[in-house]
Write a protein that holds these residues in place. Structure first.
Motif, PDB file in Angstrom:
ATOM      1  N   GLN A   1     106.651 -15.517  16.234  1.00 11.37           N
ATOM      2  CA  GLN A   1     107.471 -16.702  16.488  1.00 11.37           C
ATOM      3  C   GLN A   1     108.923 -16.323  16.765  1.00 11.37           C
ATOM      4  OE1 GLN A   1     106.556 -18.804  12.863  1.00 11.37           O
ATOM      5  NE2 GLN A   1     104.862 -19.947  13.788  1.00 11.37           N
TER       6      GLN A   1
ATOM      7  N   ARG B   1     101.014 -18.628  25.145  1.00 19.38           N
ATOM      8  CA  ARG B   1     101.778 -17.533  25.731  1.00 19.38           C
ATOM      9  C   ARG B   1     101.222 -16.170  25.332  1.00 19.38           C
ATOM     10  NH1 ARG B   1     107.857 -18.504  24.150  1.00 19.38           N
ATOM     11  NH2 ARG B   1     108.034 -16.488  25.208  1.00 19.38           N
TER      12      ARG B   1
ATOM     13  N   THR C   1     105.565  -7.703  27.942  1.00 20.55           N
ATOM     14  CA  THR C   1     106.176  -7.411  26.645  1.00 20.55           C
ATOM     15  C   THR C   1     105.062  -7.342  25.602  1.00 20.55           C
ATOM     16  OG1 THR C   1     108.225  -8.557  27.235  1.00 20.55           O
ATOM     17  CG2 THR C   1     107.806  -8.210  24.893  1.00 20.55           C
TER      18      THR C   1
ATOM     19  N   MET D   1     109.132 -15.068  20.275  1.00 24.36           N
ATOM     20  CA  MET D   1     109.029 -16.152  21.260  1.00 24.36           C
ATOM     21  C   MET D   1     110.384 -16.798  21.537  1.00 24.36           C
ATOM     22  SD  MET D   1     105.428 -17.979  20.157  1.00 24.36           S
ATOM     23  CE  MET D   1     105.615 -19.275  21.385  1.00 24.36           C
ATOM     24  N   SER D   2     111.270 -16.726  20.559  1.00 23.10           N
ATOM     25  CA  SER D   2     112.608 -17.290  20.772  1.00 23.10           C
ATOM     26  C   SER D   2     113.494 -16.369  21.602  1.00 23.10           C
ATOM     27  CB  SER D   2     113.279 -17.576  19.421  1.00 23.10           C
ATOM     28  OG  SER D   2     113.578 -16.369  18.742  1.00 23.10           O
ATOM     29  N   GLU D   3     113.069 -15.112  21.772  1.00 26.47           N
ATOM     30  CA  GLU D   3     113.854 -14.132  22.523  1.00 26.47           C
ATOM     31  C   GLU D   3     113.269 -13.824  23.900  1.00 26.47           C
ATOM     32  OE1 GLU D   3     114.957 -10.566  20.493  1.00 26.47           O
ATOM     33  OE2 GLU D   3     115.076 -11.527  18.531  1.00 26.47           O
ATOM     34  N   VAL D   4     111.965 -14.021  24.046  1.00 29.21           N
ATOM     35  CA  VAL D   4     111.265 -13.628  25.269  1.00 29.21           C
ATOM     36  C   VAL D   4     110.677 -14.856  25.947  1.00 29.21           C
ATOM     37  CG1 VAL D   4     109.318 -12.308  26.188  1.00 29.21           C
ATOM     38  CG2 VAL D   4     110.729 -11.335  24.385  1.00 29.21           C
ATOM     39  N   GLU D   5     110.901 -14.970  27.234  1.00 29.82           N
ATOM     40  CA  GLU D   5     110.298 -16.050  27.999  1.00 29.82           C
ATOM     41  C   GLU D   5     108.969 -15.584  28.585  1.00 29.82           C
ATOM     42  OE1 GLU D   5     113.036 -17.316  30.943  1.00 29.82           O
ATOM     43  OE2 GLU D   5     114.483 -18.141  29.502  1.00 29.82           O
ATOM     44  N   GLY D   6     108.087 -16.540  28.836  1.00 29.30           N
ATOM     45  CA  GLY D   6     106.833 -16.222  29.497  1.00 29.30           C
ATOM     46  C   GLY D   6     105.791 -15.620  28.574  1.00 29.30           C
TER      47      GLY D   6
ATOM     48  N   THR E   1     112.961  -4.599  35.392  1.00 29.17           N
ATOM     49  CA  THR E   1     112.269  -5.743  34.781  1.00 29.17           C
ATOM     50  C   THR E   1     110.901  -5.325  34.272  1.00 29.17           C
ATOM     51  OG1 THR E   1     113.388  -7.233  36.323  1.00 29.17           O
ATOM     52  CG2 THR E   1     111.445  -8.085  35.185  1.00 29.17           C
TER      53      THR E   1
END
Length: 215
Positions: free
Chosen positions: A81, A115, A16, A84-89, A12
């Protein structure tokens, strides 16, 4: 649609980083590949992308000059943007040279997502090469996020000697790499190596990431 090139760490990731290229070299240039690998070894997932003018070179083979940096902010925002749709946090944004400058410009916007926790600049172009009287400090001064800069000691776009008389904003921290040029590489007689400077950069970026993500 933004095309991403991912370099992921084992396990993990601690953070990112969205990383843009410089003015003249693509996202898979030697310095970008080495940086991405070193950052992944420090637990940072690196997501690279290309500005439209650079992506077009792959199909046209024509080396058109880049637009002015301020005209690339919108393209960086679209990539952010999409990420942001692929990565959380939370995550970081940044880039090599011009890419880092554009990322810093983006953070001056009032609508920057919460974020985005910080900016990473590798070889910040403090001034055009050979024009040390034309400083590009405004993106750093107006940025609304903490900024980390990795700079070669003898970078022709802003050397350590030149920066001694420059006051950077309190939100900025800078690491000078021993005898490094704009790509952080030292000369042959230096005790430092390109690899050691890149590894030092990756460790410092990881420390910066942990600090701003915990804030």
């Amino acid at each position: 649609m933004t095309e991403f090139l991912w370099t992921r760490p084992e396990g993990t990731p601690e953070a990112t980083l969205l990383l843009a290229h410089g003015a003249g070299a693509p996202m898979d240039s030697a310095i970008m590949n080495r940086l991405a690998a070193a950052l992944a070894a420090e637990g940072i997932a690196v997501v690279r992308f290309e500005f439209p003018y650079m992506a077009a070179r792959r199909t046209t083979a024509k080396k058109a000059p880049p637009p002015k940096a301020e005209l690339l902010v919108g393209a960086y925002q679209k990539a952010m943007q999409a990420l942001m749709s692929e990565v959380e946090g939370p995550f970081l944004i940044g880039g090599k040279s011009m890419g880092g400058r554009v990322a810093a410009m983006l953070t001056a916007g009032a609508s920057l997502p919460g974020r985005v926790k910080g900016v990473v600049c590798i070889g910040y172009p403090f001034h055009p090469q050979g024009k040390s009287d034309v400083w590009r400090l405004e993106p750093l001064e107006q940025a609304r996020r903490p900024i980390f800069i990795a700079q070669g000691e003898r970078d022709p776009f802003g050397s350590q000697a030149e920066l001694e008389d420059v006051t950077l904003p309190g939100t900025c921290e800078i690491l000078f790499l021993e005898d490094g040029n704009h790509d952080l590489g030292p000369r042959g007689q230096s005790p430092a190596t390109w690899d050691s400077n890149i590894m030092a950069t990756a460790k410092a970026v990881a420390e910066f990431a942990r600090k701003v993500l915990a804030a």
